[in-house]
Design a protein around this motif. Structure first.
Motif, PDB file in Angstrom:
ATOM      1  N   TYR B  43      -3.431  -7.930  11.310  1.00 38.31           N
ATOM      2  CA  TYR B  43      -3.711  -6.459  11.492  1.00 38.31           C
ATOM      3  C   TYR B  43      -4.780  -5.863  10.565  1.00 38.31           C
ATOM      4  O   TYR B  43      -5.275  -4.739  10.713  1.00 38.31           O
ATOM      5  CB  TYR B  43      -2.444  -5.671  11.088  1.00 38.31           C
ATOM      6  CG  TYR B  43      -1.061  -6.182  11.959  1.00 38.31           C
ATOM      7  CD1 TYR B  43      -1.001  -6.184  13.244  1.00 38.31           C
ATOM      8  CD2 TYR B  43      -0.426  -6.858  11.201  1.00 38.31           C
ATOM      9  CE1 TYR B  43      -0.310  -6.589  13.929  1.00 38.31           C
ATOM     10  CE2 TYR B  43       0.884  -7.329  11.761  1.00 38.31           C
ATOM     11  CZ  TYR B  43       0.904  -7.386  13.252  1.00 38.31           C
ATOM     12  OH  TYR B  43       2.048  -7.788  13.720  1.00 38.31           O
ATOM     13  N   ASN B  49      -7.533   0.037  11.356  1.00 36.83           N
ATOM     14  CA  ASN B  49      -6.563  -0.124  10.118  1.00 36.83           C
ATOM     15  C   ASN B  49      -8.016   0.152   8.765  1.00 36.83           C
ATOM     16  O   ASN B  49      -7.776   0.584   7.858  1.00 36.83           O
ATOM     17  CB  ASN B  49      -6.416  -1.573   9.776  1.00 36.83           C
ATOM     18  CG  ASN B  49      -5.658  -1.517   8.456  1.00 36.83           C
ATOM     19  OD1 ASN B  49      -4.428  -0.714   8.072  1.00 36.83           O
ATOM     20  ND2 ASN B  49      -5.948  -2.902   7.601  1.00 36.83           N
ATOM     21  N   VAL B  52      -8.071   3.652   8.589  1.00 39.88           N
ATOM     22  CA  VAL B  52      -7.005   4.007   7.793  1.00 39.88           C
ATOM     23  C   VAL B  52      -7.205   3.904   6.141  1.00 39.88           C
ATOM     24  O   VAL B  52      -7.325   4.961   5.193  1.00 39.88           O
ATOM     25  CB  VAL B  52      -5.855   3.363   8.009  1.00 39.88           C
ATOM     26  CG1 VAL B  52      -4.595   3.695   6.874  1.00 39.88           C
ATOM     27  CG2 VAL B  52      -5.295   3.673   9.378  1.00 39.88           C
ATOM     28  N   ILE B  53      -8.068   2.731   5.858  1.00 36.30           N
ATOM     29  CA  ILE B  53      -8.205   2.368   4.568  1.00 36.30           C
ATOM     30  C   ILE B  53      -9.249   3.376   3.827  1.00 36.30           C
ATOM     31  O   ILE B  53      -9.275   4.038   2.926  1.00 36.30           O
ATOM     32  CB  ILE B  53      -8.602   1.095   4.149  1.00 36.30           C
ATOM     33  CG1 ILE B  53      -7.636   0.022   4.447  1.00 36.30           C
ATOM     34  CG2 ILE B  53      -9.108   0.670   2.864  1.00 36.30           C
ATOM     35  CD1 ILE B  53      -7.898  -1.349   4.576  1.00 36.30           C
ATOM     36  N   GLY B  56      -8.085   6.901   3.360  1.00 28.00           N
ATOM     37  CA  GLY B  56      -7.292   6.981   2.180  1.00 28.00           C
ATOM     38  C   GLY B  56      -8.051   6.607   0.832  1.00 28.00           C
ATOM     39  O   GLY B  56      -8.050   7.647  -0.078  1.00 28.00           O
ATOM     40  N   SER B 249       2.210  19.482  -3.521  1.00 27.55           N
ATOM     41  CA  SER B 249       2.097  18.235  -4.087  1.00 27.55           C
ATOM     42  C   SER B 249       0.883  17.484  -4.057  1.00 27.55           C
ATOM     43  O   SER B 249       0.439  16.360  -4.585  1.00 27.55           O
ATOM     44  CB  SER B 249       3.215  17.117  -3.357  1.00 27.55           C
ATOM     45  OG  SER B 249       2.711  17.071  -1.963  1.00 27.55           O
ATOM     46  N   ALA B 253      -0.963  12.395  -7.219  1.00 34.51           N
ATOM     47  CA  ALA B 253      -1.251  10.954  -7.088  1.00 34.51           C
ATOM     48  C   ALA B 253      -2.665  10.603  -7.427  1.00 34.51           C
ATOM     49  O   ALA B 253      -3.125   9.504  -7.686  1.00 34.51           O
ATOM     50  CB  ALA B 253      -1.225  10.535  -5.572  1.00 34.51           C
ATOM     51  N   ASN B 291      -2.800  -0.806   1.117  1.00 36.53           N
ATOM     52  CA  ASN B 291      -2.509  -1.007   2.690  1.00 36.53           C
ATOM     53  C   ASN B 291      -2.042  -2.205   3.028  1.00 36.53           C
ATOM     54  O   ASN B 291      -1.225  -2.399   3.684  1.00 36.53           O
ATOM     55  CB  ASN B 291      -3.988  -1.167   3.078  1.00 36.53           C
ATOM     56  CG  ASN B 291      -4.198  -1.190   4.667  1.00 36.53           C
ATOM     57  OD1 ASN B 291      -4.428  -2.413   5.173  1.00 36.53           O
ATOM     58  ND2 ASN B 291      -3.718  -0.220   5.353  1.00 36.53           N
ATOM     59  N   VAL B 294       1.936  -2.658   2.582  1.00 35.20           N
ATOM     60  CA  VAL B 294       2.522  -2.286   3.771  1.00 35.20           C
ATOM     61  C   VAL B 294       2.310  -3.116   5.022  1.00 35.20           C
ATOM     62  O   VAL B 294       3.371  -3.253   5.712  1.00 35.20           O
ATOM     63  CB  VAL B 294       2.006  -0.771   4.178  1.00 35.20           C
ATOM     64  CG1 VAL B 294       2.715  -0.211   5.392  1.00 35.20           C
ATOM     65  CG2 VAL B 294       2.095   0.409   3.139  1.00 35.20           C
ATOM     66  N   LEU B 295       1.183  -3.425   5.195  1.00 34.89           N
ATOM     67  CA  LEU B 295       1.022  -4.299   6.340  1.00 34.89           C
ATOM     68  C   LEU B 295       1.745  -5.700   6.357  1.00 34.89           C
ATOM     69  O   LEU B 295       2.556  -6.094   7.360  1.00 34.89           O
ATOM     70  CB  LEU B 295      -0.330  -5.061   6.391  1.00 34.89           C
ATOM     71  CG  LEU B 295      -1.629  -3.720   6.727  1.00 34.89           C
ATOM     72  CD1 LEU B 295      -2.902  -4.609   7.260  1.00 34.89           C
ATOM     73  CD2 LEU B 295      -1.179  -2.961   7.726  1.00 34.89           C
ATOM     74  N   PRO B 300       9.752  -2.011  -0.906  1.00 37.54           N
ATOM     75  CA  PRO B 300       9.353  -1.016  -1.843  1.00 37.54           C
ATOM     76  C   PRO B 300       9.464  -1.282  -3.228  1.00 37.54           C
ATOM     77  O   PRO B 300       9.065  -0.809  -4.169  1.00 37.54           O
ATOM     78  CB  PRO B 300      10.069   0.246  -1.313  1.00 37.54           C
ATOM     79  CG  PRO B 300      11.226  -0.049  -0.529  1.00 37.54           C
ATOM     80  CD  PRO B 300      10.759  -1.571   0.278  1.00 37.54           C
ATOM     81  N   TYR B 301      10.828  -1.889  -3.508  1.00 37.84           N
ATOM     82  CA  TYR B 301      11.252  -2.264  -4.949  1.00 37.84           C
ATOM     83  C   TYR B 301      10.160  -3.111  -5.798  1.00 37.84           C
ATOM     84  O   TYR B 301      10.235  -3.368  -6.728  1.00 37.84           O
ATOM     85  CB  TYR B 301      12.616  -2.776  -4.893  1.00 37.84           C
ATOM     86  CG  TYR B 301      13.586  -1.763  -4.433  1.00 37.84           C
ATOM     87  CD1 TYR B 301      13.767  -0.460  -5.275  1.00 37.84           C
ATOM     88  CD2 TYR B 301      14.093  -1.582  -3.304  1.00 37.84           C
ATOM     89  CE1 TYR B 301      14.660   0.496  -4.827  1.00 37.84           C
ATOM     90  CE2 TYR B 301      14.928  -0.706  -2.662  1.00 37.84           C
ATOM     91  CZ  TYR B 301      15.170   0.316  -3.664  1.00 37.84           C
ATOM     92  OH  TYR B 301      16.015   1.447  -3.150  1.00 37.84           O
ATOM     93  N   GLN B 303       6.845  -3.406  -4.614  1.00 39.72           N
ATOM     94  CA  GLN B 303       5.433  -2.741  -4.520  1.00 39.72           C
ATOM     95  C   GLN B 303       4.721  -2.558  -5.767  1.00 39.72           C
ATOM     96  O   GLN B 303       3.795  -2.945  -5.890  1.00 39.72           O
ATOM     97  CB  GLN B 303       5.383  -1.585  -3.543  1.00 39.72           C
ATOM     98  CG  GLN B 303       5.547  -1.674  -2.150  1.00 39.72           C
ATOM     99  CD  GLN B 303       5.625  -0.709  -1.399  1.00 39.72           C
ATOM    100  OE1 GLN B 303       5.230   0.623  -1.799  1.00 39.72           O
ATOM    101  NE2 GLN B 303       6.120  -0.876  -0.149  1.00 39.72           N
ATOM    102  N   GLY B 304       5.561  -1.968  -6.692  1.00 40.19           N
ATOM    103  CA  GLY B 304       4.866  -1.835  -7.996  1.00 40.19           C
ATOM    104  C   GLY B 304       4.473  -2.967  -8.860  1.00 40.19           C
ATOM    105  O   GLY B 304       3.371  -3.291  -9.272  1.00 40.19           O
TER     106      GLY B 304
END
Lengths: 314, 330
Positions: B43, B49, B52-53, B56, B249, B253, B291, B294-295, B300-301, B303-304
């Motif tokens: 993808y 995509n 999208v990148i 962002g 917000s 970031a 990106n 997510v693809l 999520p735990y 990801q960092g």
């Protein structure tokens, strides 16, 4: 020859029926489905939503034989920009459906429109769609959930005293609805005075800091309600630190393990709980139904539970 | 035969000339991450995509250019994110609550960003404070002002006429990305082709020596702080146009990510080294990592951990390639 003619006639009759069955709502079939769950933030409440979603995947696999994959993708902070980025990246993978808990309906509108333009089924859980967008949504009645908690606090305080509201993420619609409904209930009771409102951004740590400061500034504070799941846990910790378990009543929200423990230990009086597992379960069910072409309800109410020391269990 | 021999000798020197460029390492790292992403996800290399990148990247990219310019000068501004957020929120309030023309509101927001950046620069130069410490405080002031103005509630009803600035495309390229490229070209021109750019590197290397050479150090500092503030406001306004709401917000970031991007891109926090282009390469590495995570459906735990490891690998690759290039050139 006669048999062949009968077979042909039978086939001619069966064809439209078969075609009709193919076109009928809810009859489209696939061997595998991939659904995405995008919560507001990495958070234990959403882990329960994910548990429910996984439960639905197992059930669907057992019943249909199709392979169901659940991809759980959570923003690291409750930031709408990050959530939009995740949803847009997720759209690139052409999933069979996306279930989202919106941080902000308007802020998320463009990414939802992008998904719809690519015919990707959507479901919202624990949040309401942006104005004018027809997206099925799942959740409990947020207002009623809040009112259960605030009415209980009024009852415990005997209709008199200073109270405070923890607002969660003020831009999150479910949190702001709950906060507003708390205010409505308190406004009906002249003896109840809302002396402070805090913002915890769905963080236990911030909730604790805010609650500690508010209790310092308002020594006569008698009770707390919250608008998110993290809020009451932080408030409870602040109450313990201040040694005010006997002076301040906390009526919590939701059913995270820490919340249940606080009810058991008497730090919190009770909690008005939405049911995250059910929201995750039915999110996947509604996504799957949409993927099969079935019509789905616009709103599905998963209800609220009122948890006290008596019914919370061990 | 002699022609062939000369071609053979010319080829490695051309390659090493490219590799000797300080941006070669980070560019190769970016290329490697791009190619790996193409290979591991079907993808990744789709036009949607890529868009999208690019979209962002644009916002963090603009912030990275601003922060890179300050870092070349030997400064840091940790309040740039909140300047972006505050300018975005005020542009939204002007458009929605005060009924000011959207384009005038945007210009006013940019002016506000410029003034807030100038204020930071003034406090740094006039009081002789360390920019890092001062801007931590100013970030609190600007972030607090956002909450005071909005009470934490987003400003909705941003006029649709400006949505294209954040959501629109021109020839398939997201508008914010085009804005970022224009900003980058101007920044490269300023840093590489003008006396001001040379002065920035001189100040970053040794401010006292630069002053002795007759460079107006404080004036350059004020200008760069002001420009960085204006670029932050630009990112904030573009984000308001993208979301269609002025979120309190916005900018949260944009504190550490631009600094990380600049460092990955070879901009030294000590000053005098690097280029905004390197910063953009660094920002692109971060954008692709976010990106692909997510693809690929990374938990999520994790990801960092995953993004951190990739960033460390990219920096290590950059450092190793520099060492190799240095050895090769000796």
């Amino acid at each position: 020859m006669k048999r062949l003619a009968m077979l042909l006639a039978g086939a001619a009759l069966a064809l439209p029926l078969a075609a009709g069955a193919q076109d009928a709502p809810g009859t489209a079939k696939k061997d595998s489905y991939r659904f995405l769950i995008v919560p507001k933030v990495v958070h234990p409440w959403f882990d329960k939503v994910n548990d429910g979603a996984q439960m639905a995947a197992v059930a669907l696999e057992a019943q249909t034989g199709a392979k169901i994959e659940i991809v759980y993708s959570a923003p690291q902070t409750a930031d709408v920009v990050q959530q939009v980025q995740i949803v847009e990246s997720a759209i690139s993978t052409r999933p069979d459906g996306i279930a989202i808990d919106l941080l902000d309906p308007e802020g998320n509108r463009a990414s939802l429109e992008a998904a719809q333009s690519q015919d990707i089924p959507l479901v919202l859980f624990d949040s309401v769609p942006p104005e004018g967008m027809a997206i099925p949504f799942i959740g409990s009645d947020f207002c009623e959930q809040a009112k259960i908690a605030s009415r209980r606090l009024v009852e415990v305080l005997g209709g008199e005293g200073e109270v405070a509201i923890m607002m969660g993420v003020p831009t999150a619609p479910n949190h702001s609805i709950r906060a507003e409904c708390h205010r409505e209930v308190f406004a009906e009771h002249p003896g109840i005075k809302v002396v402070a409102e805090g913002i915890d951004n769905d963080s236990i740590e911030i909730a604790q800091q805010q609650a500690a400061a508010i209790m310092q500034a308002n020594p006569n504070l008698k009770g707390w309600v919250a608008s998110d799941a993290a809020g009451p846990i932080g408030i409870g910790q602040a109450i313990i630190e201040a040694g005010k378990q006997d002076q301040v009543t906390l009526v919590g929200l939701d059913n995270l393990p820490e919340m249940l423990e606080m009810i058991r230990s008497g730090v919190a009086d009770s909690s008005s709980a939405s049911q995250p597992e059910l929201q995750g379960y039915w999110s996947v069910m509604l996504l799957w139904q949409q993927a099969t072409g079935a019509p789905v309800p616009q709103f599905l109410d998963t209800g609220n539970a009122f948890l006290t020391k008596e019914n919370v269990g061990e | 035969m002699s022609t062939e021999a000369s071609a053979q000798t010319a080829r490695p020197s051309f390659l090493s000339a490219i590799l000797r460029n300080p941006l070669a390492g980070v560019f190769i790292a970016l290329l490697a991450i791009f190619v790996i992403s193409c290979l591991i996800s079907p993808y990744f290399l789709t036009s949607y995509n890529m868009s999208v990148i690019a979209r962002g990247l644009a916002f963090v990219g603009i912030m990275t250019i601003a922060q890179s310019a300050l870092m070349i000068l030997g400064e840091l501004d940790l309040s740039l994110g909140t300047i972006g957020g505050l300018s975005g929120v005020i542009s939204g309030m002007l458009m929605v609550q005060a009924g000011v023309d959207p384009w005038i509101s945007i210009v006013l927001a940019l002016v506000l960003g410029l003034l807030l950046g100038l204020l930071n620069g003034f406090l740094v130069t006039a009081l002789g404070l360390h920019s890092l410490v001062l801007t931590i405080g100013m970030a609190g002031v600007y972030g607090g002002a956002i909450l005071v103005l909005t009470k934490g509630v987003a400003i909705t009803g941003i006029p649709a006429s400006i949505h294209f600035l954040g959501r629109g495309d021109a020839f398939g390229v997201p508008v914010p990305f085009i804005v970022m490229v224009v900003v980058l070209l101007i920044a490269l021109f300023l840093t590489l082709k003008t006396p001001m750019g040379r002065y920035m590197y001189a100040i970053g290397n040794n401010a006292a020596a630069a002053r002795m050479l007759g460079i107006r150090v404080n004036r350059i500092r004020l200008m760069i702080f002001a420009l960085a503030g204006m670029l932050s406001a630009l990112a904030g306004v573009l984000m308001v146009a993208r979301l269609g709401t002025a979120q309190p917000s916005i900018g949260q970031a944009w504190v550490l990510a631009p600094i990380a991007a600049a460092v990955i891109g070879g901009v030294a926090t000590t000053g005098g080294v690097g280029s905004p282009l390197g910063g953009i390469f660094g920002a692109a590495i971060i954008a692709i990592i976010e990106n692909i995570i997510v693809l690929f459906g990374v938990s999520p735990y994790w990801q960092g951990v995953v993004s951190g490891v990739i960033v460390v690998l990219a920096i290590s690759f950059d450092a190793l390639s520099r060492r190799y290039i240095r050895r090769d050139s000796h």
